[in-house]
Design an enzyme around this catalytic site. Structure first.
Site, PDB file in Angstrom:
ATOM      1  CG  ASP A   1      -1.947   1.238   1.372  1.00 35.56           C
ATOM      2  OD1 ASP A   1      -2.074   1.915   0.309  1.00 35.56           O
ATOM      3  OD2 ASP A   1      -2.546   1.374   2.348  1.00 35.56           O
TER       4      ASP A   1
ATOM      5  CD  GLU B   1      -4.551   6.817  -0.518  1.00 35.11           C
ATOM      6  OE1 GLU B   1      -5.751   6.445  -0.502  1.00 35.11           O
ATOM      7  OE2 GLU B   1      -3.685   6.543   0.570  1.00 35.11           O
TER       8      GLU B   1
ATOM      9  CG  ASP C   1      -4.502   2.671  -3.012  1.00 32.21           C
ATOM     10  OD1 ASP C   1      -3.557   2.254  -2.261  1.00 32.21           O
ATOM     11  OD2 ASP C   1      -5.041   3.674  -2.211  1.00 32.21           O
TER      12      ASP C   1
END
Length: 469
Positions: free
Chosen positions: A300, A334, A362
């Site tokens: 991630d 993000e 993602d």
């Protein structure tokens, strides 16, 4: 005059039956013609698959990611590591021979966790596994010691509000889905503060735990006093819940040394293969470069960022140049709520009609299952047809809808969107934890993800017409 107009309208319907109007007033191909056009890409799709999965580019995205993750490490918003990561990628994209490599400045939050300690003092001494939540305030330097109240939901907390004053609220909400569980991470401190709690400890949003806390961003609410907050392991949350249900008094000592600094300058990292016929039109592929400050951020979202880079590399290596510009964006900020992507949207939305599709990976780069898509039925039919080009690797399914914090603004404004759909059965084992390392990644699965991402993005970028909206 009614009847001549009616006759003209009937002629119009007959002439363009089975066709849809494009935004510029031209009349695009009927769907059967589009299917034939897509079928014409079967040879190129096979070349992409062969290069990514079996050829010289086999394992390349994995190997690139491994060097990056091992060299840079975790990349929290505002950190020196994230700065180093952006500089690293800027050089790497230039060295890869991509075009228009540049950085677009963004202001991002700068929070650091500092020293962290949680200890159960009663009914026995026990070290609690914690990770402070992003944006949390610190405790006083001496820490806070208080009795615990354990609840399983916000409703239970409200029912027991008189008991919570002056205590540490421990949330032991069950993990059903991530989106149901994550509200406790984002809102838990606020709801606890509303009933007078001095701190909150929140069961990690994880589908499997080996006493591993999972961090993430949380938000305070104006008018509600901020209190320190951290996530704890599933095991510790369940243990304190069992103790509480037996009527056992629990006392916990908590110390958090978090600091919040003024917003820092960061950058979205951009590279392109400029289109040959419609260079102003954009097919955007993306992943986010920032991560949490634990683990390596390999899953991630290192994997998503690097298969997106790989899409441009594969197109370049095959000597292809699509009609539209294929643009890579590696987002910053993000994890704090899509800060970099929101600022990118504000900067580029005046050209929204030029964006053909926005794509984000993602949710891991495990074994790919297909593509998730958001758009009109007509656009979905076209994307579904494009997915048939991936029959050689048996990845042809299309799902609804696409998901991605960084592309959400565009999709809500009507731009078609796509996200990689892969097997996420293990994703929340590692998400936002110290376990998010290269050990999670599998080179063969990344090869397949890169093949899917490249075939879809290239074909959409090279088709004669943009996807309908």
């Amino acid at each position: 005059m009614k009847y001549p107009i009616l006759i003209l309208f009937m002629n119009f319907l007959t002439q363009y039956a089975g066709k849809s109007l494009s935004r510029d007033g031209n009349y695009p191909k009927a769907f059967e013609d589009i299917k034939k056009e897509i079928a014409g890409y079967s040879s190129i799709a096979k070349d992409i698959i062969d290069l990514a999965v079996y050829g010289k580019a086999q394992n390349r995205s994995y190997e690139r990611l491994a060097v990056f993750a091992d060299t840079i490490g975790p990349r929290l918003s505002g950190s020196e590591n994230l700065d180093a990561a952006i500089k690293y990628m800027f050089r790497a994209l230039q060295e890869d021979g991509l075009e228009n490599v540049h950085l677009e400045p963004v202001k991002v939050p700068h929070w650091e966790r500092g020293e962290e300690l949680a200890m159960m003092l009663e009914p026995r001494k026990h070290s609690i596994a914690i990770l402070g939540l992003g944006n949390s305030i610190a405790t006083a330097p001496e820490g806070v010691t208080a009795e615990v109240i354990v609840v399983a939901s916000f409703d239970e907390l409200r029912r027991r509000a008189p008991e919570a004053k002056g205590k540490i609220v421990v949330y032991n909400q069950p993990f059903i889905t991530y989106w149901q569980s994550v509200q406790y991470r984002s809102r838990g401190a606020v709801e606890a503060a509303k009933v007078g709690a001095v701190a909150s400890l929140i069961r990690s949003a994880a589908s499997l735990s080996i006493r591993s806390p999972h961090t993430g961003w949380q938000n305070y609410q104006p008018g509600v006093p901020p209190i320190p907050t951290a996530c704890i392991s599933v095991e510790d949350a369940e243990m304190m819940s069992r103790m509480s249900l037996r009527g056992t008094k629990i006392v916990v000592y908590l110390k958090l040394g978090a600091k919040t600094y003024p917003d820092a300058t960061s950058f979205n990292t951009v590279a392109e293969i400029v289109g040959s016929k419609f260079p102003e039109q954009i097919v955007l592929v993306s992943g986010h470069l920032d991560s949490w400050d634990v683990g390596q951020g390999a899953m991630d979202d290192g994997g998503g960022a690097f298969v997106s880079w790989e899409a441009l590399s594969l197109v370049k290596d095959l000597g292809l140049r699509p009609k539209r510009t294929l643009r890579l964006v590696l987002w910053t900020g993000e994890e704090q709520g899509g800060i970099g992507a929101e600022q990118y949207y504000q900067l580029h939305k005046e050209n929204i009609s030029h964006f053909d599709i926005v794509m984000e990976s993602d949710e891991g780069t495990f074994k790919p299952m297909g593509l998730a898509f958001t758009g009109t039925n007509e656009a979905r039919d076209i994307v579904r047809e494009i997915m048939t080009l991936l029959l050689p690797v048996n990845i042809t399914d299309i799902y609804d809808p696409a998901e991605g914090t960084d592309i959400d603004h565009w999709m809500r404004a009507g731009v078609p969107g796509a996200s990689l759909r892969d097997d996420i059965s293990k994703y929340f084992w590692f998400h936002h934890s110290r376990g998010d390392t290269m050990t999670v990644q599998d080179p063969n699965q990344m090869n397949l993800c890169a093949a899917v991402w490249t075939v879809v993005s290239y074909v959409i970028a090279d088709m004669e017409e943009m996807l309908p909206r």
